[in-house]
Enzyme design. Structure first.
Site, PDB file in Angstrom:
ATOM      1  CG  ASN A 125       1.363 -10.323  -6.689  1.00 42.42           C
ATOM      2  OD1 ASN A 125       0.924  -9.293  -7.192  1.00 42.42           O
ATOM      3  ND2 ASN A 125       1.056 -11.525  -7.134  1.00 42.42           N
ATOM      4  CD1 TRP A 126       0.526  -5.445  -2.092  1.00 37.89           C
ATOM      5  CD2 TRP A 126       0.001  -3.357  -2.694  1.00 37.89           C
ATOM      6  NE1 TRP A 126       1.098  -4.585  -1.181  1.00 37.89           N
ATOM      7  CE2 TRP A 126       0.788  -3.304  -1.529  1.00 37.89           C
ATOM      8  CE3 TRP A 126      -0.444  -2.168  -3.259  1.00 37.89           C
ATOM      9  CZ2 TRP A 126       1.135  -2.099  -0.911  1.00 37.89           C
ATOM     10  CZ3 TRP A 126      -0.107  -0.971  -2.656  1.00 37.89           C
ATOM     11  CH2 TRP A 126       0.682  -0.936  -1.483  1.00 37.89           C
ATOM     12  CE  LYS A 127      -2.409 -12.841  -5.532  1.00 32.66           C
ATOM     13  NZ  LYS A 127      -2.738 -14.208  -5.789  1.00 32.66           N
TER      14      LYS A 127
ATOM     15  CG  HIS B  49       1.585 -14.497 -10.239  1.00 32.91           C
ATOM     16  ND1 HIS B  49       0.338 -15.096 -10.224  1.00 32.91           N
ATOM     17  CD2 HIS B  49       1.936 -14.302  -8.944  1.00 32.91           C
ATOM     18  CE1 HIS B  49      -0.040 -15.250  -8.963  1.00 32.91           C
ATOM     19  NE2 HIS B  49       0.905 -14.780  -8.166  1.00 32.91           N
TER      20      HIS B  49
ATOM     21  CD  GLU C 169      -3.185 -14.738  -9.346  1.00 36.70           C
ATOM     22  OE1 GLU C 169      -2.984 -13.512  -9.477  1.00 36.70           O
ATOM     23  OE2 GLU C 169      -3.262 -15.300  -8.232  1.00 36.70           O
TER      24      GLU C 169
ATOM     25  CD  GLU D  92       4.190 -17.023  -6.203  1.00 38.77           C
ATOM     26  OE1 GLU D  92       3.962 -16.462  -5.125  1.00 38.77           O
ATOM     27  OE2 GLU D  92       3.680 -16.664  -7.278  1.00 38.77           O
TER      28      GLU D  92
ATOM     29  N   GLY E 290      -3.173 -18.362  -2.708  1.00 34.18           N
ATOM     30  CA  GLY E 290      -4.486 -17.834  -2.362  1.00 34.18           C
ATOM     31  C   GLY E 290      -5.459 -18.869  -1.832  1.00 34.18           C
TER      32      GLY E 290
ATOM     33  CB  SER F 171      -1.208 -19.892   1.667  1.00 38.83           C
ATOM     34  OG  SER F 171      -2.247 -19.890   0.700  1.00 38.83           O
TER      35      SER F 171
ATOM     36  N   GLY G 103       1.111 -12.716  -1.349  1.00 35.67           N
ATOM     37  CA  GLY G 103      -0.073 -12.156  -1.982  1.00 35.67           C
ATOM     38  C   GLY G 103      -1.028 -11.596  -0.939  1.00 35.67           C
ATOM     39  N   GLY G 104      -2.012 -12.389  -0.547  1.00 39.98           N
ATOM     40  CA  GLY G 104      -3.077 -11.916   0.352  1.00 39.98           C
ATOM     41  C   GLY G 104      -2.559 -11.227   1.606  1.00 39.98           C
TER      42      GLY G 104
END
Ligand code: PEP
Length: 250
Positions: free
Chosen positions: A9-11, A96, A98, A168, A174, A213, A234-235
């Site tokens: 997930n590159w956001k 998600h 967010e 998640e 993150g 993470s 993600g990151g």
């Protein structure tokens, strides 16, 4: 045997140069085929580039990070499932944390988005998880159970054959704080058990990903748990070496 899936997930990150470099790095590192499924979920505008660079690699698929509940119409600024299909997407992330917290997406909206995805042939990756306050109040199963039930009630049990779940924990996304393999396994087992009350065969085959993470150093301990079938990253998906390290842990 469930195949390991690693979804990135590159956001809202990247530009044309960095996206091209990242895709080239991932493609080169993974080779043409393998025994895991890898899904890249870039911001919408990079989907044409992703489709072009990944289309000859059978283990690589791509998807959106969100979709609208409607298939078309007067919904300025939104993206519909059929548009994602038009660019070769097979997957879409829904729910998600967010989206839930920044854009007020309720359990019902998330379920409707999952339904919209299925309607046009996309596999929804349905995200769920508790906040730190909820975990500390011992409400993890209550929260995750509620988020899961909303999807099953809205879509019906047959739909479970065509979706992926991502657990998640919000406190791990993150933050650098990862759930321990035991903590994650306990919630994954809970999810599978709860699903099996509706559709035992689908629950057994369901890919339940862990997100929060995940890094190359902790991925194999997480992925070796019996009910953890891969990760939503993600990151670490923004760095080809880290993402490849996680894929290799699968
Ligand atoms: C995510 O955004 O879904 C996620 C899991 O992020 P990170 O890996 O950075 O925690």
């Amino acid at each position: 045997m469930r195949r390991t899936m690693v979804a990135g997930n590159w956001k809202m990150n990247g530009n044309q140069v960095s996206v091209a470099g990242l895709l080239d790095g991932v493609v080169e590192g993974l080779g043409k085929s393998g025994d895991i499924d890898v899904v890249i979920c870039p911001p919408f505008v990079y989907l044409p580039m992703v489709a072009e660079k990944l289309s000859s690699h059978e283990m690589l698929a791509w998807g959106g990070q969100n979709l609208d509940t409607h298939a078309s119409g007067a919904y300025t600024g939104e993206i519909a499932g059929p548009m994602l299909r038009d660019f070769g997407c097979r997957f879409v992330i829904v729910g998600h944390s967010e989206r839930r917290s920044h854009y007020g997406e309720s359990d019902l909206i998330v379920a409707e988005k999952a339904a919209a995805a299925l309607e046009c042939g996309l596999t929804p990756i349905v995200c769920m998880g508790e906040t730190l306050e909820e975990r500390e109040a011992d409400q993890t199963e209550e929260v995750v159970g509620r988020q899961l039930d909303a999807v099953v009630v809205c879509l019906g049990s047959e739909a479970l054959e065509h979706m992926v779940i991502a657990y998640e924990p919000v406190w791990a996304i993150g933050t650098g704080l990862t759930a321990t393999p035991e903590q994650a396994q306990a919630v994954h087992a809970f999810i599978r058990q709860r699903l099996s009350a509706s559709h035992a065969r689908a629950a057994e085959g369901m890919q339940i990903l862990y997100g929060g993470s995940v890094k190359p150093g902790n991925a194999s301990a997480l992925f070796s748990q019996p009910d953890i079938d891969g990760g939503l990253i993600g990151g670490a998906a923004l760095d080809a070496d880290d993402f490849l390290g996680i894929c290799k842990a699968g």
